[in-house]
Design a protein around this motif. Structure first.
Motif, PDB file in Angstrom:
ATOM      1  N   THR A 248      10.506 -22.246  32.380  1.00 32.54           N
ATOM      2  CA  THR A 248      10.245 -23.599  31.881  1.00 32.54           C
ATOM      3  C   THR A 248      10.764 -23.750  30.458  1.00 32.54           C
ATOM      4  O   THR A 248      11.377 -24.763  30.106  1.00 32.54           O
ATOM      5  CB  THR A 248       8.741 -23.905  31.926  1.00 32.54           C
ATOM      6  N   LEU A 249      10.533 -22.731  29.625  1.00 35.56           N
ATOM      7  CA  LEU A 249      11.004 -22.767  28.241  1.00 35.56           C
ATOM      8  C   LEU A 249      12.524 -22.780  28.169  1.00 35.56           C
ATOM      9  O   LEU A 249      13.110 -23.403  27.273  1.00 35.56           O
ATOM     10  CB  LEU A 249      10.465 -21.551  27.475  1.00 35.56           C
ATOM     11  N   PHE A 250      13.174 -22.108  29.109  1.00 36.81           N
ATOM     12  CA  PHE A 250      14.643 -22.039  29.084  1.00 36.81           C
ATOM     13  C   PHE A 250      15.280 -23.287  29.679  1.00 36.81           C
ATOM     14  O   PHE A 250      16.184 -23.879  29.085  1.00 36.81           O
ATOM     15  CB  PHE A 250      15.118 -20.802  29.849  1.00 36.81           C
ATOM     16  N   PHE A 251      14.805 -23.697  30.856  1.00 40.20           N
ATOM     17  CA  PHE A 251      15.450 -24.812  31.551  1.00 40.20           C
ATOM     18  C   PHE A 251      15.109 -26.164  30.933  1.00 40.20           C
ATOM     19  O   PHE A 251      15.926 -27.089  30.993  1.00 40.20           O
ATOM     20  CB  PHE A 251      15.048 -24.810  33.026  1.00 40.20           C
ATOM     21  N   GLY A 252      13.920 -26.306  30.350  1.00 41.56           N
ATOM     22  CA  GLY A 252      13.521 -27.581  29.777  1.00 41.56           C
ATOM     23  C   GLY A 252      14.527 -28.129  28.770  1.00 41.56           C
ATOM     24  O   GLY A 252      15.051 -29.245  28.943  1.00 41.56           O
ATOM     25  N   PRO A 253      14.853 -27.367  27.709  1.00 44.47           N
ATOM     26  CA  PRO A 253      15.843 -27.850  26.742  1.00 44.47           C
ATOM     27  C   PRO A 253      17.226 -28.066  27.353  1.00 44.47           C
ATOM     28  O   PRO A 253      17.920 -29.025  26.991  1.00 44.47           O
ATOM     29  CB  PRO A 253      15.882 -26.728  25.694  1.00 44.47           C
ATOM     30  N   CYS A 254      17.650 -27.183  28.274  1.00 45.02           N
ATOM     31  CA  CYS A 254      18.966 -27.328  28.898  1.00 45.02           C
ATOM     32  C   CYS A 254      19.074 -28.645  29.667  1.00 45.02           C
ATOM     33  O   CYS A 254      20.080 -29.358  29.566  1.00 45.02           O
ATOM     34  CB  CYS A 254      19.236 -26.158  29.838  1.00 45.02           C
ATOM     35  N   PRO A 266      16.931 -38.482  18.724  1.00 41.03           N
ATOM     36  CA  PRO A 266      16.602 -37.942  17.405  1.00 41.03           C
ATOM     37  C   PRO A 266      16.128 -36.492  17.453  1.00 41.03           C
ATOM     38  O   PRO A 266      16.228 -35.784  16.461  1.00 41.03           O
ATOM     39  CB  PRO A 266      15.477 -38.876  16.914  1.00 41.03           C
ATOM     40  N   VAL A 267      15.589 -36.051  18.594  1.00 40.48           N
ATOM     41  CA  VAL A 267      15.035 -34.699  18.683  1.00 40.48           C
ATOM     42  C   VAL A 267      16.047 -33.699  19.238  1.00 40.48           C
ATOM     43  O   VAL A 267      15.689 -32.561  19.532  1.00 40.48           O
ATOM     44  CB  VAL A 267      13.759 -34.692  19.562  1.00 40.48           C
ATOM     45  N   ASP A 268      17.304 -34.095  19.372  1.00 40.82           N
ATOM     46  CA  ASP A 268      18.313 -33.186  19.930  1.00 40.82           C
ATOM     47  C   ASP A 268      18.423 -31.887  19.143  1.00 40.82           C
ATOM     48  O   ASP A 268      18.572 -30.800  19.711  1.00 40.82           O
ATOM     49  CB  ASP A 268      19.686 -33.875  19.977  1.00 40.82           C
ATOM     50  N   LYS A 269      18.366 -31.973  17.808  1.00 41.00           N
ATOM     51  CA  LYS A 269      18.474 -30.774  16.979  1.00 41.00           C
ATOM     52  C   LYS A 269      17.280 -29.848  17.208  1.00 41.00           C
ATOM     53  O   LYS A 269      17.436 -28.624  17.266  1.00 41.00           O
ATOM     54  CB  LYS A 269      18.572 -31.146  15.500  1.00 41.00           C
ATOM     55  N   VAL A 270      16.102 -30.434  17.326  1.00 38.04           N
ATOM     56  CA  VAL A 270      14.896 -29.637  17.567  1.00 38.04           C
ATOM     57  C   VAL A 270      14.997 -28.914  18.904  1.00 38.04           C
ATOM     58  O   VAL A 270      14.682 -27.720  19.010  1.00 38.04           O
ATOM     59  CB  VAL A 270      13.638 -30.537  17.537  1.00 38.04           C
ATOM     60  N   VAL A 271      15.464 -29.618  19.919  1.00 42.64           N
ATOM     61  CA  VAL A 271      15.614 -29.024  21.248  1.00 42.64           C
ATOM     62  C   VAL A 271      16.660 -27.909  21.212  1.00 42.64           C
ATOM     63  O   VAL A 271      16.481 -26.849  21.829  1.00 42.64           O
ATOM     64  CB  VAL A 271      16.006 -30.107  22.279  1.00 42.64           C
ATOM     65  N   SER A 272      17.750 -28.130  20.488  1.00 37.51           N
ATOM     66  CA  SER A 272      18.797 -27.116  20.377  1.00 37.51           C
ATOM     67  C   SER A 272      18.284 -25.852  19.702  1.00 37.51           C
ATOM     68  O   SER A 272      18.561 -24.737  20.144  1.00 37.51           O
ATOM     69  CB  SER A 272      19.993 -27.674  19.594  1.00 37.51           C
ATOM     70  N   VAL A 273      17.522 -26.026  18.619  1.00 34.80           N
ATOM     71  CA  VAL A 273      16.943 -24.879  17.927  1.00 34.80           C
ATOM     72  C   VAL A 273      15.990 -24.132  18.849  1.00 34.80           C
ATOM     73  O   VAL A 273      15.977 -22.892  18.888  1.00 34.80           O
ATOM     74  CB  VAL A 273      16.202 -25.326  16.641  1.00 34.80           C
ATOM     75  N   PHE A 274      15.203 -24.874  19.606  1.00 30.34           N
ATOM     76  CA  PHE A 274      14.244 -24.242  20.510  1.00 30.34           C
ATOM     77  C   PHE A 274      14.957 -23.384  21.554  1.00 30.34           C
ATOM     78  O   PHE A 274      14.549 -22.261  21.840  1.00 30.34           O
ATOM     79  CB  PHE A 274      13.401 -25.311  21.208  1.00 30.34           C
ATOM     80  N   THR A 279      13.386 -19.671  22.232  1.00 33.86           N
ATOM     81  CA  THR A 279      13.300 -19.084  23.577  1.00 33.86           C
ATOM     82  C   THR A 279      13.629 -17.594  23.578  1.00 33.86           C
ATOM     83  O   THR A 279      12.907 -16.800  24.191  1.00 33.86           O
ATOM     84  CB  THR A 279      14.213 -19.836  24.554  1.00 33.86           C
ATOM     85  N   PRO A 280      14.697 -17.139  22.893  1.00 28.99           N
ATOM     86  CA  PRO A 280      14.980 -15.699  22.875  1.00 28.99           C
ATOM     87  C   PRO A 280      13.896 -14.853  22.232  1.00 28.99           C
ATOM     88  O   PRO A 280      13.763 -13.670  22.557  1.00 28.99           O
ATOM     89  CB  PRO A 280      16.291 -15.625  22.065  1.00 28.99           C
TER      90      PRO A 280
END
Length: 312
Positions: A248-254, A266-274, A279-280
């Motif tokens: 869920t943590l991996f596929f959600g942002p993807c 606006p939250v694209d950067k936050v999702v990218s960082v996550f 996740t790693p």
């Protein structure tokens, strides 16, 4: 636009995570610590699996490969981001930008397929335990791991082949700390509708379909586990919970980034960082804290190291 009348941009300007110098110094320390923890934590899992014979099973072989992919996934952009925190003008060459896109999709695509392989391994182990050793032999396990890497490379090439040939003739500002398809394609001096559709079909649909299949498969497995009451099933339930959390943590942002490539959020950067940093680091924490076998093997590894340092 006539592609013969433009000169390709030599570099892209990265806006980074924020414009505040004070925040960037804070992020420098924070992400430097996180990156070191990612590398050490995941390499510890790899070393533990290699050194402990009882962990030489398909599940843990795949787990060690997941850790390797997580190190690579964090490394393709995070060191560059940390370096850029020290500089006001953040740039990346055209070749470096294409390399980041390629590496991101190799590692992310490979991890996506490896998580599917891990789900298949758990299905066989829980639903067909008597045939597990026969079905999930070393040859099958090796094939699944190698296949994950091969699919990752093929997926990345399919995304890169239409991007590298786009005409980039002027706009070169990327509103992020790394290059990715969703941001770079929009800078092309041409209509990007077709490339965005190809990206949606290649990355968005692949991520969404894989996640839905995994969700269905784990639901089926959990239903089977619920019907059985034993210590072994309790252990299986704990393992499945860890797997579902990681996926869920991996596929959600993807899915968030690539299933809606036509819009900026606006939250694209936050999702990218996550997806590239958090996740790693969460993967080794989730697997080690919820897995007694891994924790026991780590204690043995620690004991062997301490004994090796003692004078005779």
């Amino acid at each position: 636009m006539d592609q013969g009348n433009y000169s390709r941009v030599a570099e892209f300007v990265l806006l980074g995570l924020c414009s505040s110098r004070e925040l960037q110094y804070y992020f420098l320390v924070f992400f430097n610590f996180l990156y070191i923890a990612i590398v050490l934590g995941n390499l510890l899992i790899v070393l533990t699996v290699i050194s402990e014979p009882t962990l030489h099973t398909p599940m843990y072989i795949m787990l060690s490969n997941l850790s390797i992919l997580d190190v690579f996934l964090a490394t393709y952009a995070t060191p560059k981001m940390i370096h850029d925190f020290l500089h006001e003008h953040k740039t990346i060459s055209f070749e470096g930008c294409m390399a980041q896109i390629f590496l991101l999709h190799v590692f992310a695509g490979g991890e996506m397929m490896l998580l599917v392989a891990m789900a298949y391994d758990r299905y066989v182990a829980i639903c067909k335990p008597l045939h597990y050793a026969t079905i999930m032999n070393l040859c099958k396990c090796t094939g699944l791991v190698v296949g994950s890497w091969v699919i990752g490379v093929m997926h990345s090439l399919s995304q890169l082949v239409f991007t590298v040939n786009l005409p980039f003739c002027g706009p070169n500002i990327v509103d992020s700390y790394y290059c990715d398809l969703t941001l770079v394609i929009k800078l092309a001096c041409t209509d990007t509708y077709v490339p965005e559709v190809l990206m949606l079909l290649g990355s968005g649909l692949m991520g969404l379909t894989s996640f839905l299949l995994l969700l269905i498969s784990y639901t089926v497995i959990l239903v089977i586990v619920q019907r059985r009451s034993s210590t072994g099933m309790a252990k299986a339930r704990s393992t499945l919970t860890a797997h579902i959390t990681v996926e869920t943590l991996f596929f959600g942002p993807c899915i968030f980034i690539y299933a809606w490539p036509f819009s900026n959020f606006p939250v694209d950067k936050v999702v990218s960082v996550f997806s590239t940093v958090f996740t790693p680091i969460l993967n080794p924490i989730i697997y080690t804290l919820r897995n007694e076998e891994v924790k026991s093997a780590m204690h043995k590894l620690k004991g062997r190291y301490i004994r090796s340092r003692l004078p005779f």
